[in-house]
Design an enzyme around this catalytic site. Structure first.
Site, PDB file in Angstrom:
ATOM      1  N   HIS A 132       0.876  -1.177   0.000  1.00 58.27           N
ATOM      2  CA  HIS A 132       0.000   0.000   0.000  1.00 58.27           C
ATOM      3  C   HIS A 132       0.905   1.216   0.000  1.00 58.27           C
ATOM      4  O   HIS A 132       1.894   1.261   0.735  1.00 58.27           O
ATOM      5  CB  HIS A 132      -0.905  -0.008   1.228  1.00 58.27           C
ATOM      6  CG  HIS A 132      -1.915   1.101   1.272  1.00 58.27           C
ATOM      7  ND1 HIS A 132      -2.592   1.548   0.150  1.00 58.27           N
ATOM      8  CD2 HIS A 132      -2.361   1.872   2.301  1.00 58.27           C
ATOM      9  CE1 HIS A 132      -3.423   2.520   0.491  1.00 58.27           C
ATOM     10  NE2 HIS A 132      -3.289   2.737   1.783  1.00 58.27           N
ATOM     11  N   GLY A 158      -5.568  -9.856   3.641  1.00 60.38           N
ATOM     12  CA  GLY A 158      -4.546 -10.884   3.551  1.00 60.38           C
ATOM     13  C   GLY A 158      -5.074 -12.299   3.623  1.00 60.38           C
ATOM     14  O   GLY A 158      -4.565 -13.203   2.945  1.00 60.38           O
ATOM     15  N   GLU A 393     -13.542  -6.480  -5.269  1.00 58.70           N
ATOM     16  CA  GLU A 393     -13.109  -6.733  -3.893  1.00 58.70           C
ATOM     17  C   GLU A 393     -14.285  -6.844  -2.924  1.00 58.70           C
ATOM     18  O   GLU A 393     -14.145  -7.370  -1.824  1.00 58.70           O
ATOM     19  CB  GLU A 393     -12.148  -5.624  -3.440  1.00 58.70           C
ATOM     20  CG  GLU A 393     -11.350  -6.001  -2.218  1.00 58.70           C
ATOM     21  CD  GLU A 393     -10.272  -4.987  -1.886  1.00 58.70           C
ATOM     22  OE1 GLU A 393      -9.778  -5.034  -0.749  1.00 58.70           O
ATOM     23  OE2 GLU A 393      -9.926  -4.151  -2.743  1.00 58.70           O
TER      24      GLU A 393
END
EC number: 1.1.1.86
Length: 494
Positions: A132, A158, A393
């Site tokens: 990031h 993760g 996502e």
């Protein structure tokens, strides 16, 4: 340190925020060979650190973990995770000097102190990796000129990076090279190898920039990925219970319904999700989503504006300096919501029932996906980046809610995402509770949608279907999903 994005000229800002190229499979024909034989040291062993490391090791890379001396001496969770999975664990001084690539996977708020600690230990010509770009873009971290700085940013928590890898797939990933730090012109080779090693090349990789990743990532996680799902869960549960729905059923309908509904989204976009409804319910969900977009567009716009200007980062970093006072308060308040404390449901809910009894949830997801996509594109973020942050996502976040409700979501996402989630949800929930929820009945959440007749006006249905299928997120999504030929269904029924 000054905000890096704000030091750029307008022309440079537009160039960086608009960086996005969908990479072809052929560009990853060498897999992660570029990093084989090199020593990789991951700093931090949280959700991203552990799970990316496991994938990298399974892909044939040499991975070790550098932790602070205190974490090792006190055998903290990070030490237990790394050592318990058979990795070599050492201190910064023991491992960093010999590392070819140092991969900084610590929480965002620790990046400045971690980088300042490890940079003097890094050998000449080594590389520094991030997942990031907050430290580089928002904090303006200056990196030694001989160090190559790259990013490999899987677009999910993760835990899902690992689960998708084990399923033989992966998650869409953004890669980037910091333009100020690529002295050997090897940055893209390193970033591509990282994406392959973590499984990203199986799902689609975007060649991006640190700036584009940060500005789109912050927007997605604050709005549709986390904020809208938290708002839908809290509001939907409260409404059902107030209207006499069994609290245990209400909790399960949302907890597992978000996952089932967004699985349809993942496989076939908004079109497929809406097609799971009857025609009358689809028209109602469409109308409700349009109403939601009208109500929430100013809030979405404010979040994007504050992200672009750096105002969001400034206020969050103030909270860091204040011991996370707001974050911890909001976390506690979330834990006290009715949804989080709903009793367990012992019955079985058929997968279709989540759609039939959850029209409100479908409308919330549709509105959130389309609004987030539209607002990002308006800000100059290219559609491919906006798609991954607004649609793909979303089901990966829903999967975390299915495990342990909002608690699990907020545990596995970053502190930055969690802070932004609360900021959005805390504004959206009272707004919708006042302006929308009084008009929502059990036919939209809790019980099957019951129209007076299953008949619909053909012209209305055609117009609704056209609007759904021609939205920008569907156009780009159809192309990108074509890359994901190995996707596996993960939801059946509870």
């Amino acid at each position: 340190m000054a905000n890096y994005f704000n030091t750029l000229s307008l022309r440079q800002q537009l160039d960086q925020i608009g960086r996005c190229r969908f990479m072809q499979r052929s560009e990853f024909s060498e897999g992660c060979d570029f990093l084989k034989g090199k020593k990789i040291v991951i700093v931090g062993c949280g959700a991203q650190g552990l799970n990316q490391g496991l994938n990298m090791r399974d892909s044939g890379l040499d991975v070790a973990y550098a932790l602070r001396q205190a974490a090792i001496d006190e055998k903290r969770d990070s030490f237990q995770r790394a050592s318990g999975n058979g990795f070599t664990v050492g201190t910064y001084k023991e491992l960093i000097p010999s590392a070819d690539l140092v991969y900084n996977l610590t929480p965002d708020k620790q990046h400045s102190s971690v980088v300042e600690a490890i940079m003097p230990l890094m050998k000449e010509g080594a590389s520094l990796g991030y997942s990031h770009g907050f430290n580089i873009v928002e904090e303006g971290q200056q990196i030694r000129s001989d160090i190559t700085v790259v990013m490999c940013a899987p677009k999910c928590p993760g835990t899902e990076v690992r689960e998708e890898y084990k399923r033989g797939f992966g998650v869409p990933t953004l890669i980037a090279v910091h333009p100020e730090n690529d002295p050997q012109q090897q940055g893209w080779d390193i970033a591509k190898a990282l994406a392959s090693a973590t499984g990203g090349d199986r799902a689609g990789v975007l060649e991006s920039s640190f700036v584009a990743e940060v500005k789109s990532d912050l927007m997605g996680e604050q709005t549709i990925l986390c904020g809208m799902q938290q708002a839908a869960a809290v509001l939907g549960y409260e409404k059902m219970v107030a209207d006499g729905i069994d609290p245990a059923y209400a909790g399960a309908l949302i907890q597992f319904g978000l996952e089932a509904i967004t699985e349809a989204l993942k496989i076939g976009g908004v079109t497929n999700m809406m097609d799971r409804l009857s025609n009358p319910a689809k028209i109602k969900a469409f109308d409700l989503s349009e109403q939601l977009k009208d109500m929430l567009k100013p809030l979405f716009g404010k979040h994007q504006d504050d992200i672009i200007s750096g105002e969001f980062s400034r206020t969050m970093m103030e909270d860091w300096a204040n011991g996370d006072a707001n974050l911890l308060k909001w976390r506690e308040e979330t834990g006290q919501t009715g949804f989080e404390n709903a009793p367990e449901y012992n019955g079985k809910i058929d997968e279709q029932e989540f759609f039939d009894n959850g029209v409100f949830i479908v409308a919330m997801i549709k509105a959130g996906v389309e609004l987030a996509f539209d607002v990002m594109v308006e800000a100059g973020i290219l559609p491919e980046s906006a798609y991954y942050e607004s649609l793909h996502e979303t089901p990966l976040i829903s999967n975390t809610i299915a495990r342990k409700r909002l608690y699990e979501m907020n545990v596995v996402i970053s502190d930055t995402a969690e802070y932004g989630n609360y900021l959005f949800a805390n504004a959206a929930i009272p707004l919708l509770a006042d302006k929308l929820m009084p008009s929502i009945g059990t036919e939209l959440i809790g019980k099957p949608f019951a129209a007076a007749s299953n008949s619909v006006d053909n012209k209305t249905l055609v117009a609704v279907n056209k609007a759904i299928r021609e939205h920008g997120v569907e156009s780009v999504g159809d192309t990108l999903r074509g890359y994901m030929t190995d996707m596996k269904a993960i939801v059946e029924a509870v």
